[in-house]
Scaffold this motif. Structure first.
Motif, PDB file in Angstrom:
ATOM      1  N   LEU A 121       4.815   0.125  10.422  1.00 42.56           N
ATOM      2  CA  LEU A 121       4.649  -0.166  11.848  1.00 42.56           C
ATOM      3  C   LEU A 121       5.442   0.843  12.667  1.00 42.56           C
ATOM      4  O   LEU A 121       6.397   1.450  12.158  1.00 42.56           O
ATOM      5  CB  LEU A 121       5.138  -1.587  12.168  1.00 42.56           C
ATOM      6  CG  LEU A 121       4.395  -2.748  11.490  1.00 42.56           C
ATOM      7  CD1 LEU A 121       5.164  -4.051  11.673  1.00 42.56           C
ATOM      8  CD2 LEU A 121       2.981  -2.885  12.052  1.00 42.56           C
TER       9      LEU A 121
ATOM     10  N   ASP B  75      -0.092  -2.250  16.191  1.00 37.64           N
ATOM     11  CA  ASP B  75      -1.102  -1.812  15.238  1.00 37.64           C
ATOM     12  C   ASP B  75      -0.424  -1.161  14.037  1.00 37.64           C
ATOM     13  O   ASP B  75       0.579  -0.449  14.187  1.00 37.64           O
ATOM     14  CB  ASP B  75      -2.052  -0.803  15.883  1.00 37.64           C
ATOM     15  CG  ASP B  75      -2.906  -1.427  16.973  1.00 37.64           C
ATOM     16  OD1 ASP B  75      -3.226  -2.628  16.846  1.00 37.64           O
ATOM     17  OD2 ASP B  75      -3.235  -0.717  17.953  1.00 37.64           O
ATOM     18  N   PRO B  76      -0.955  -1.370  12.827  1.00 37.43           N
ATOM     19  CA  PRO B  76      -0.385  -0.735  11.632  1.00 37.43           C
ATOM     20  C   PRO B  76      -0.446   0.781  11.721  1.00 37.43           C
ATOM     21  O   PRO B  76      -1.337   1.355  12.367  1.00 37.43           O
ATOM     22  CB  PRO B  76      -1.280  -1.255  10.503  1.00 37.43           C
ATOM     23  CG  PRO B  76      -1.944  -2.476  11.048  1.00 37.43           C
ATOM     24  CD  PRO B  76      -2.093  -2.247  12.517  1.00 37.43           C
TER      25      PRO B  76
ATOM     26  N   LEU C 289       0.753  -0.732   4.181  1.00 40.01           N
ATOM     27  CA  LEU C 289      -0.043  -1.716   4.915  1.00 40.01           C
ATOM     28  C   LEU C 289      -1.472  -1.217   5.138  1.00 40.01           C
ATOM     29  O   LEU C 289      -2.441  -1.939   4.858  1.00 40.01           O
ATOM     30  CB  LEU C 289       0.635  -2.027   6.251  1.00 40.01           C
ATOM     31  CG  LEU C 289      -0.113  -2.943   7.212  1.00 40.01           C
ATOM     32  CD1 LEU C 289      -0.450  -4.274   6.563  1.00 40.01           C
ATOM     33  CD2 LEU C 289       0.714  -3.167   8.489  1.00 40.01           C
TER      34      LEU C 289
ATOM     35  N   HIS D 171       0.987  -8.802   9.481  1.00 31.84           N
ATOM     36  CA  HIS D 171       1.275  -7.484   8.937  1.00 31.84           C
ATOM     37  C   HIS D 171       2.151  -7.532   7.688  1.00 31.84           C
ATOM     38  O   HIS D 171       1.947  -6.757   6.744  1.00 31.84           O
ATOM     39  CB  HIS D 171       1.959  -6.612   9.992  1.00 31.84           C
ATOM     40  CG  HIS D 171       1.083  -6.277  11.156  1.00 31.84           C
ATOM     41  ND1 HIS D 171      -0.288  -6.121  11.036  1.00 31.84           N
ATOM     42  CD2 HIS D 171       1.375  -6.060  12.470  1.00 31.84           C
ATOM     43  CE1 HIS D 171      -0.797  -5.826  12.227  1.00 31.84           C
ATOM     44  NE2 HIS D 171       0.190  -5.793  13.111  1.00 31.84           N
TER      45      HIS D 171
ATOM     46  N   ASN E 244       0.150  -8.957   4.791  1.00 26.23           N
ATOM     47  CA  ASN E 244      -0.867  -7.983   4.395  1.00 26.23           C
ATOM     48  C   ASN E 244      -0.247  -6.808   3.651  1.00 26.23           C
ATOM     49  O   ASN E 244      -0.875  -6.221   2.773  1.00 26.23           O
ATOM     50  CB  ASN E 244      -1.620  -7.475   5.626  1.00 26.23           C
ATOM     51  CG  ASN E 244      -2.643  -8.470   6.143  1.00 26.23           C
ATOM     52  OD1 ASN E 244      -3.037  -9.406   5.430  1.00 26.23           O
ATOM     53  ND2 ASN E 244      -3.082  -8.296   7.380  1.00 26.23           N
ATOM     54  N   SER E 245       0.972  -6.466   4.012  1.00 21.39           N
ATOM     55  CA  SER E 245       1.661  -5.367   3.332  1.00 21.39           C
ATOM     56  C   SER E 245       2.084  -5.766   1.924  1.00 21.39           C
ATOM     57  O   SER E 245       1.933  -5.002   0.972  1.00 21.39           O
ATOM     58  CB  SER E 245       2.888  -4.934   4.144  1.00 21.39           C
ATOM     59  OG  SER E 245       3.610  -3.911   3.476  1.00 21.39           O
TER      60      SER E 245
END
Length: 375
Positions: free
Chosen positions: A294, A320-321, A327, A342, A345-346
């Motif tokens: 990030l 936003d990533p 990620l 995030h 998801n990572s």
């Protein structure tokens, strides 16, 4: 409960003011001066980074905090406790050498550096918690001896806890080696026979006759009927021959961290600072740091460590990533399952919500906050 105030500023600077100066302005605006520090010992708990890792907070930020403490009449020292795992910070000597190599010296940070749980990680204090998961937290003695406690946190991802922020820096970070064992592991240790040199140093630390020496093999063994799983033998072994194999579930880890954090902050003035910068997917305990997942967001400060963590999470989830990161790589996989988070998801096997929920349940603070922006 009333909303907690969390103060925030970005990493934009104006001509003539660097980021350390801006951090000083932030923590003054957040009310750090309201704490009585005159002639008080002030522990500034932070992570010095594992050797090979470059994602940790720069010493300049630590010096900014220490300078403000001294201006307020306090006697600051930087501190962290020894690690449970094999690495460059498992005893105080290696820990200090690691800190020095990563740029943390009394000259660069403007105050002494003390390893909170002593030479071998066995110098701790049992702090009553009487929680659902922890009865007595084993906290580094130097940290508990301090009159005022400040956490300076690098907010980033974490492979088990989802993210590392204030509560993790306090709860896990302030635990002695035995305290870290209690949070991370269930059960008893084992001795790796190929690494044991038969020095018997571990026996001196065992108070429960949980170790036996085999005169024939010249190796140490665990006496399972006596061992209470305190982990002190791990701190005494200089050859990394003793380890745990039974890891705690993530929920148990999160809840134990929260109860340990409560043991550290209860009953004394405390203040907390988090910087969302170089948001690596894993902890600074790694001997490397992957590309940030990030963007750099800003600096946050609050008297409430839970509100601080929640505010930092919310700020991260609103971004936003970054491309070419763990990620973004995960999100590009054909079988990607979107957790709409995030951090999850990572690292899909991690989760952090149980930590925040339990921290609020036991009264560390509130997840409800008012964000106050400082230009």
């Amino acid at each position: 409960m009333e909303k907690a105030k969390v103060y925030y500023t970005d990493f934009r600077t104006k001509l003539g003011e660097g980021l350390p100066t801006k951090l000083k302005r932030l923590i003054r605006a957040a009310g750090i001066g309201d704490m009585d520090m005159e002639n008080k010992f002030v522990a500034i708990k932070m992570h010095f980074g594992e050797l090979g890792n470059l994602g940790f907070l720069r010493p300049n930020y630590a010096k900014a905090v220490a300078d403000v403490v001294k201006e307020l009449g306090g006697k600051p020292f930087l501190t962290d406790c020894n690690t449970l795992y094999v690495g460059s910070r498992k005893n105080a000597l290696e820990h200090l050498y690691c800190a020095w190599e990563n740029g943390f010296t009394p000259m660069t940070v403007g105050c002494p550096i003390l390893i909170g749980d002593g030479l071998k990680g066995t110098d701790d204090v049992e702090v009553p918690v009487n929680g659902e998961y922890v009865q007595n937290a084993k906290i580094g003695r130097a940290i508990m001896d301090a009159d005022v406690f400040i956490s300076l946190n690098h907010f980033k991802g974490h492979e088990m806890a989802g993210f590392g922020g204030a509560i993790k820096n306090i709860g896990m970070g302030c635990g002695s080696r035995a305290g870290k064992k209690e949070q991370h592991h269930n059960g008893q240790p084992s001795v790796h026979q190929d690494k044991c040199v038969g020095c018997k140093s571990c026996m001196k630390e065992c108070a429960n006759q949980g170790l036996a020496f085999d005169e024939t093999t010249r190796k140490m063994h665990i006496v399972k009927e006596n061992c209470v799983g305190c982990g002190r033998c791990i701190g005494a072994c200089n050859f990394d021959a003793i380890d745990f194999s039974s890891w705690a579930a993530v929920k148990d880890l999160n809840c134990r961290m929260a109860e340990y954090a409560k043991a550290v902050v209860d009953g004394r003035p405390n203040f907390h600072i988090s910087l969302i910068v170089d948001v690596s997917p894993n902890c600074d305990c790694h001997a490397e740091n992957d590309a940030p997942i990030l963007p750099n967001i800003g600096m946050f400060a609050s008297f409430d460590p839970l509100a601080l963590d929640q505010a930092c999470v919310d700020a991260c989830l609103a971004c936003d990533p970054l491309p070419n990161s763990q990620l973004s790589d995960n999100m590009a996989k054909p079988d990607f399952c979107d957790h709409h988070d995030h951090f999850e998801n990572s690292t899909p096997d991690s989760e952090y919500k149980t930590c925040l929920e339990h921290a609020e349940k036991i009264g560390i603070g509130t997840r409800s906050y008012e964000l106050v922006f400082l230009k």
